[in-house]
Design a protein around this motif. Structure first.
Motif, short mmCIF file in Angstrom:
data_model
loop_
_atom_site.label_atom_id
_atom_site.label_comp_id
_atom_site.label_asym_id
_atom_site.label_seq_id
_atom_site.Cartn_x
_atom_site.Cartn_y
_atom_site.Cartn_z
N UNK A 158 13.06 -11.90 -1.88
CA UNK A 158 12.60 -10.83 -2.77
C UNK A 158 11.07 -10.82 -2.84
N UNK A 159 10.47 -11.99 -2.93
CA UNK A 159 9.02 -12.10 -2.97
C UNK A 159 8.41 -11.57 -1.68
N UNK A 160 9.05 -11.91 -0.55
CA UNK A 160 8.58 -11.43 0.75
C UNK A 160 8.60 -9.90 0.79
N UNK A 161 9.70 -9.30 0.36
CA UNK A 161 9.81 -7.84 0.35
C UNK A 161 8.76 -7.20 -0.56
N UNK A 162 8.49 -7.83 -1.72
CA UNK A 162 7.48 -7.32 -2.63
C UNK A 162 6.10 -7.35 -1.97
N UNK A 163 5.79 -8.45 -1.31
CA UNK A 163 4.50 -8.57 -0.63
C UNK A 163 4.36 -7.56 0.50
N UNK A 164 5.43 -7.33 1.22
CA UNK A 164 5.41 -6.33 2.29
C UNK A 164 5.12 -4.94 1.72
N UNK A 165 5.74 -4.60 0.59
CA UNK A 165 5.47 -3.30 -0.05
C UNK A 165 4.01 -3.20 -0.48
N UNK A 166 3.46 -4.29 -1.01
CA UNK A 166 2.06 -4.28 -1.41
C UNK A 166 1.13 -4.09 -0.21
N UNK A 167 1.46 -4.73 0.89
CA UNK A 167 0.67 -4.57 2.12
C UNK A 167 0.69 -3.11 2.57
N UNK A 168 1.85 -2.49 2.54
CA UNK A 168 1.96 -1.09 2.96
C UNK A 168 1.14 -0.18 2.05
N UNK A 169 1.16 -0.43 0.75
CA UNK A 169 0.36 0.38 -0.18
C UNK A 169 -1.12 0.23 0.13
N UNK A 170 -1.55 -0.98 0.43
CA UNK A 170 -2.96 -1.21 0.74
C UNK A 170 -3.34 -0.60 2.08
N UNK A 171 -2.43 -0.61 3.02
CA UNK A 171 -2.70 0.07 4.30
C UNK A 171 -2.87 1.57 4.09
N UNK A 172 -2.03 2.14 3.22
CA UNK A 172 -2.15 3.57 2.91
C UNK A 172 -3.50 3.87 2.28
N UNK A 173 -3.94 3.01 1.35
CA UNK A 173 -5.24 3.21 0.72
C UNK A 173 -6.36 3.09 1.74
#
Length: 121
Positions: free
Chosen positions: A25-40
């Motif tokens: 679950x932590x891994x999936x959360x971090x992956x989502x955060x990475x994607x948001x930062x890539x979008x920014x």
């Protein structure tokens, strides 16, 4: 950045397990955060050229004009400093204005005339 389409990696629950482990679950959360930062980051990369052009075309000329006007004000105040009829308090106020304005301008540019005026006040 490349124009490749990135698909987020995530850990899906296995066929035999009902839920993900806390680490997954932590891994999936971090992956989502990475994607948001890539979008920014992509958004910034899109905006930066337009911002840089506007900065060079509009802001820099205004800054130069402002600097020139401040320098002219220093010269005029320096000329007014020696006028007859000014009180000591008025001269002190003018001198403080000159020192403040000239000091700021000297930091921006190495104008010898402004240094002379600054040192006098």
């Amino acid at each position: 950045m490349t124009k490749a389409i990135h698909q987020a990696v995530s850990i899906a629950p296995g066929h035999n397990k009902a839920s993900l482990s806390p680490g997954q679950k932590a891994f999936n959360t971090l992956i989502r955060q990475i994607e948001k930062r890539r979008d920014r980051l992509r958004a910034w990369e899109t905006v930066m050229p337009a911002f840089q052009k506007k900065y060079v075309d509009e802001l820099l000329p205004l800054e130069r004009e402002s600097t020139d006007l401040h320098a002219r004000m220093v010269y005029r105040l320096d000329g007014a400093f020696d006028q007859k009829g000014l009180t000591k308090a008025e001269r002190r106020t003018i001198s403080e204005l000159i020192a403040g304005l000239a000091g700021d301008l000297i930091e921006e540019s190495n104008n010898a005339q402004l240094k002379v005026i600054f040192n006098r006040h």
